[in-house]
Motif scaffolding. Sequence first.
Motif, PDB file in Angstrom:
ATOM      1  N   GLU A 171       0.755  -0.761  -0.061  1.00 20.81           N
ATOM      2  CA  GLU A 171       0.471   0.175   0.236  1.00 20.81           C
ATOM      3  C   GLU A 171       1.177   1.130  -0.305  1.00 20.81           C
ATOM      4  OE1 GLU A 171      -3.795  -1.535   2.259  1.00 20.81           O
ATOM      5  OE2 GLU A 171      -2.571  -0.813   3.991  1.00 20.81           O
ATOM      6  N   LEU A 172       1.729   1.210   0.300  1.00 21.92           N
ATOM      7  CA  LEU A 172       3.358   2.235   1.065  1.00 21.92           C
ATOM      8  C   LEU A 172       3.426   2.628  -0.706  1.00 21.92           C
ATOM      9  CD1 LEU A 172       5.039   2.158   4.093  1.00 21.92           C
ATOM     10  CD2 LEU A 172       3.523   4.419   3.226  1.00 21.92           C
ATOM     11  N   GLU A 173       3.718   1.420  -1.765  1.00 22.18           N
ATOM     12  CA  GLU A 173       4.638   1.694  -2.728  1.00 22.18           C
ATOM     13  C   GLU A 173       3.340   2.095  -3.989  1.00 22.18           C
ATOM     14  OE1 GLU A 173       6.216  -1.716  -4.256  1.00 22.18           O
ATOM     15  OE2 GLU A 173       6.399  -0.823  -6.069  1.00 22.18           O
ATOM     16  N   ARG A 174       1.928   1.525  -3.117  1.00 17.90           N
ATOM     17  CA  ARG A 174       0.925   2.214  -4.576  1.00 17.90           C
ATOM     18  C   ARG A 174       1.400   3.491  -4.460  1.00 17.90           C
ATOM     19  NH1 ARG A 174      -1.044  -2.982  -4.086  1.00 17.90           N
ATOM     20  NH2 ARG A 174      -2.252  -2.548  -2.919  1.00 17.90           N
ATOM     21  N   LEU A 175       0.719   3.953  -3.314  1.00 16.67           N
ATOM     22  CA  LEU A 175       1.259   5.438  -2.572  1.00 16.67           C
ATOM     23  C   LEU A 175       2.148   6.325  -2.973  1.00 16.67           C
ATOM     24  CD1 LEU A 175      -0.757   7.333  -0.240  1.00 16.67           C
ATOM     25  CD2 LEU A 175       1.375   7.142   0.702  1.00 16.67           C
ATOM     26  N   THR A 176       3.389   5.642  -2.484  1.00 18.65           N
ATOM     27  CA  THR A 176       4.833   6.577  -3.280  1.00 18.65           C
ATOM     28  C   THR A 176       4.239   6.995  -4.945  1.00 18.65           C
ATOM     29  OG1 THR A 176       5.579   5.321  -1.412  1.00 18.65           O
ATOM     30  CG2 THR A 176       6.681   6.515  -2.993  1.00 18.65           C
ATOM     31  N   ARG A 177       3.624   6.343  -5.313  1.00 18.43           N
ATOM     32  CA  ARG A 177       4.529   6.219  -6.889  1.00 18.43           C
ATOM     33  C   ARG A 177       3.264   7.252  -7.017  1.00 18.43           C
ATOM     34  NH1 ARG A 177       7.312   2.812  -9.659  1.00 18.43           N
ATOM     35  NH2 ARG A 177       8.348   1.160  -7.964  1.00 18.43           N
ATOM     36  N   ARG A 178       1.778   7.192  -6.652  1.00 17.14           N
ATOM     37  CA  ARG A 178       0.745   7.720  -7.060  1.00 17.14           C
ATOM     38  C   ARG A 178       1.126   9.364  -6.801  1.00 17.14           C
ATOM     39  NH1 ARG A 178      -4.274   6.860 -10.064  1.00 17.14           N
ATOM     40  NH2 ARG A 178      -4.798   9.437 -10.290  1.00 17.14           N
ATOM     41  N   TYR A 179       1.618   9.636  -5.816  1.00 20.31           N
ATOM     42  CA  TYR A 179       2.091  10.752  -5.248  1.00 20.31           C
ATOM     43  C   TYR A 179       2.622  11.127  -5.942  1.00 20.31           C
ATOM     44  CZ  TYR A 179       4.716  14.101  -2.198  1.00 20.31           C
ATOM     45  OH  TYR A 179       4.875  15.447  -1.483  1.00 20.31           O
ATOM     46  N   THR A 180       3.910  10.950  -6.693  1.00 26.32           N
ATOM     47  CA  THR A 180       5.238  10.570  -7.414  1.00 26.32           C
ATOM     48  C   THR A 180       4.742  11.385  -8.700  1.00 26.32           C
ATOM     49  OG1 THR A 180       6.625   9.638  -5.920  1.00 26.32           O
ATOM     50  CG2 THR A 180       7.938  10.443  -8.157  1.00 26.32           C
ATOM     51  N   SER A 181       3.254  10.735  -8.926  1.00 24.30           N
ATOM     52  CA  SER A 181       3.136  10.737 -10.672  1.00 24.30           C
ATOM     53  C   SER A 181       2.268  12.145  -9.881  1.00 24.30           C
ATOM     54  CB  SER A 181       2.300   9.710 -11.358  1.00 24.30           C
ATOM     55  OG  SER A 181       3.019   9.106 -11.584  1.00 24.30           O
ATOM     56  N   GLU A 182       1.341  12.477  -9.393  1.00 24.33           N
ATOM     57  CA  GLU A 182       0.513  13.442  -9.191  1.00 24.33           C
ATOM     58  C   GLU A 182       1.743  14.662  -9.219  1.00 24.33           C
ATOM     59  OE1 GLU A 182      -2.352  13.907  -9.614  1.00 24.33           O
ATOM     60  OE2 GLU A 182      -2.679  11.927  -9.423  1.00 24.33           O
ATOM     61  N   ILE A 183       2.673  14.732  -8.028  1.00 20.37           N
ATOM     62  CA  ILE A 183       3.525  15.697  -8.341  1.00 20.37           C
ATOM     63  C   ILE A 183       4.512  15.898  -9.227  1.00 20.37           C
ATOM     64  CG2 ILE A 183       3.299  15.987  -5.930  1.00 20.37           C
ATOM     65  CD1 ILE A 183       6.074  15.057  -5.447  1.00 20.37           C
ATOM     66  N   GLY A 184       4.580  14.583 -10.506  1.00 20.54           N
ATOM     67  CA  GLY A 184       5.733  14.858 -11.490  1.00 20.54           C
ATOM     68  C   GLY A 184       5.575  15.994 -12.231  1.00 20.54           C
ATOM     69  N   ILE A 185       4.447  17.016 -12.154  1.00 18.29           N
ATOM     70  CA  ILE A 185       4.731  18.069 -13.202  1.00 18.29           C
ATOM     71  C   ILE A 185       5.238  19.584 -12.443  1.00 18.29           C
ATOM     72  CG2 ILE A 185       2.590  17.632 -13.936  1.00 18.29           C
ATOM     73  CD1 ILE A 185       0.318  19.243 -12.671  1.00 18.29           C
ATOM     74  N   ILE A 186       5.689  19.154 -10.814  1.00 15.76           N
ATOM     75  CA  ILE A 186       6.434  20.116 -10.562  1.00 15.76           C
ATOM     76  C   ILE A 186       7.951  20.013 -10.078  1.00 15.76           C
ATOM     77  CG2 ILE A 186       4.670  21.920 -10.554  1.00 15.76           C
ATOM     78  CD1 ILE A 186       5.099  21.200  -7.546  1.00 15.76           C
ATOM     79  N   ILE A 187       8.176  18.410  -9.663  1.00  9.97           N
ATOM     80  CA  ILE A 187       9.349  17.999  -9.649  1.00  9.97           C
ATOM     81  C   ILE A 187      10.219  17.830 -10.938  1.00  9.97           C
ATOM     82  CG2 ILE A 187       8.628  17.362  -7.395  1.00  9.97           C
ATOM     83  CD1 ILE A 187       8.717  14.868  -7.933  1.00  9.97           C
ATOM     84  N   GLY A 188      11.440  17.831 -10.441  1.00  9.28           N
ATOM     85  CA  GLY A 188      12.345  17.355 -11.520  1.00  9.28           C
ATOM     86  C   GLY A 188      14.058  17.498 -10.754  1.00  9.28           C
ATOM     87  N   PRO A 189      15.356  16.743 -11.208  1.00  3.98           N
ATOM     88  CA  PRO A 189      16.488  17.269 -11.144  1.00  3.98           C
ATOM     89  C   PRO A 189      16.830  19.547 -11.467  1.00  3.98           C
ATOM     90  CG  PRO A 189      16.391  15.830 -12.745  1.00  3.98           C
ATOM     91  CD  PRO A 189      15.291  16.233 -12.375  1.00  3.98           C
ATOM     92  N   GLU A 190      16.605  19.256 -12.316  1.00  2.00           N
ATOM     93  CA  GLU A 190      16.233  21.311 -12.517  1.00  2.00           C
ATOM     94  C   GLU A 190      15.117  22.344 -12.040  1.00  2.00           C
ATOM     95  OE1 GLU A 190      14.309  19.077 -14.570  1.00  2.00           O
ATOM     96  OE2 GLU A 190      15.928  18.863 -15.347  1.00  2.00           O
ATOM     97  N   LYS A 191      14.327  21.220 -11.285  1.00  2.00           N
ATOM     98  CA  LYS A 191      13.088  22.488 -10.721  1.00  2.00           C
ATOM     99  C   LYS A 191      13.241  22.230  -9.328  1.00  2.00           C
ATOM    100  CE  LYS A 191       9.821  20.436 -13.850  1.00  2.00           C
ATOM    101  NZ  LYS A 191       8.665  20.607 -14.332  1.00  2.00           N
ATOM    102  N   ASP A 192      12.908  20.978  -8.686  1.00  2.00           N
ATOM    103  CA  ASP A 192      12.030  20.317  -7.568  1.00  2.00           C
ATOM    104  C   ASP A 192      13.122  18.876  -6.737  1.00  2.00           C
ATOM    105  OD1 ASP A 192      11.231  20.111  -4.766  1.00  2.00           O
ATOM    106  OD2 ASP A 192       9.145  20.731  -5.413  1.00  2.00           O
ATOM    107  N   ILE A 193      13.940  18.746  -5.834  1.00  2.00           N
ATOM    108  CA  ILE A 193      14.247  17.867  -5.589  1.00  2.00           C
ATOM    109  C   ILE A 193      13.385  17.042  -4.633  1.00  2.00           C
ATOM    110  CG2 ILE A 193      16.552  16.370  -5.620  1.00  2.00           C
ATOM    111  CD1 ILE A 193      16.976  19.506  -7.318  1.00  2.00           C
ATOM    112  N   PRO A 194      13.098  16.434  -4.121  1.00  2.00           N
ATOM    113  CA  PRO A 194      12.846  15.909  -2.576  1.00  2.00           C
ATOM    114  C   PRO A 194      13.753  14.835  -1.669  1.00  2.00           C
ATOM    115  CG  PRO A 194      10.550  15.446  -4.451  1.00  2.00           C
ATOM    116  CD  PRO A 194      12.389  15.636  -5.562  1.00  2.00           C
TER     117      PRO A 194
END
Length: 425
Positions: free
Chosen positions: A122-145
């Motif tokens: 469940e934690l893996e599915r949560l993490t993957r969907r969260y990452t996809s959802e915030i994928g529009i604003i993160i990235g190595p030159e944008k925002d690095i969690p």
Amino acid sequence: MRKTEDLNPYKIALEQLDEAAKKIDLDKNLHEKLKYPKRTLIVSIPIYMDDGTVRVFEGYRVQHSLERGPAKGGVRYHPDVTLDEVKALAMWMTWKCAVVNIPFGGAKGGVVCDPAAMTERELERLTRRYTSEIGIIIGPEKDIPAPDVNTNPKIMSWMMDTYSMNKGYSVPGVVTGKPLDIGGSKGRLHATGKGVAAVTEDILSQKGISVSGATAAIQGFGNVGSWTARFLYDKGCRITGITDISGGVFDPKGIDVPKLIEYTSGKKIPSLEGYPESEFEKNPEEANRRLIGSEVDVLIPAALESQITSRNAEMIKASVIVEAANGPTTPNASNILEKRGVTVIPDILANAGGVTVSYFEWVQDLQSNFWKEKDIDASLIDIMKTAFKDVSDISRSEKVDMRMAAYMLAVGRVAKAAKLRGLYP
Ligand code: NAD
């Protein structure tokens, strides 16, 4: 003094900014700009639970400032996460990166969930969907969690993999705190604790106390608390109390930290519960009350925000507090501690070791060129000691406490970058 203390972290963060702005006579327009996060993203995260039902979690990613570089900041999984908490943590990240002078702005993420009540799938599915959802604003030159409370290298692997799958190629630089085999950095896991131990040694030595003869009490025994305990123990410091969510371990002769780490890390969720080698206090509130009032040289909060408040600041007997956690001391408590002559090393300086080695990890990933642990540790200590000295010098010359000095340095650096870049359009 106010009757009831407002514990809203964002209000606290704004209050701290306002005070620093006053002290450095910050331009009103720049001050106005820095009060607000640049971007706030709220996402719904629908996932299948293991029983086949769909549950929707709420998640956030906040970027406070990009003035000095891409945004940087951890991701927290906790039932009490709120948008205001994430906004505060993002602003604190901006100041933290500026105090240690690394080229990042500040960000933070969070998901309202209780990882202890979820399975790994469940934690893996949560993490993957969260990452996809915030994928529009993160990235190595944008925002690095990166990892924060209840997130770890395994969760960073899933984040890196999900982002990479969406791109079609491996992007190790999108998160830091990854395992070594997929572009993580040597020294990252222990970096925050190593930095906390380094500034603890510096402040004690400024007060003429040797760390090898000192005593300490630590709240929280996760990544930051356990590594801080380990490094201080190795330097000969006697740690007489440690608490976590399950209770507290106390031993006036000094806790055997390596044994305690072995005990807690053998569990599914690391926990002090039932440790047999020292006295174990099983009521968490009582354990924290005892810990905060401990007769020690240094008190190190390494758990969550607002742990030292106007209700318990008078009980503190330590002469030094090193804030390993983010936002553990409220402004009212800070005022009480200052009047009582307790020295507080603020979070934005004390726990900056983590983001410093995250910066090294990001640089290594971008260059596909990996460094030796001894070089990483040495560079980390150099940066922490330089920042400690910069803040101490301001504290002395401006006759302000270490928190105000750190804010003056950080807000001044960010404001300078904002001024140079100007206001678009
Ligand atoms: P973690 O999840 O690894 O550990 C948190 C610890 O706090 C656990 O031992 C938990 O049991 C304990 N805890 C929670 N509530 C408590 C309570 N009420 N009383 C006593 N203990 C309690 O998290 P972490 O990564 O170690 O982060 C701890 C703090 O350090 C947070 O404020 C985080 O934002 C900050 N921080 C972390 C990093 C990092 O590199 N991980 C870097 C900078 C700052």
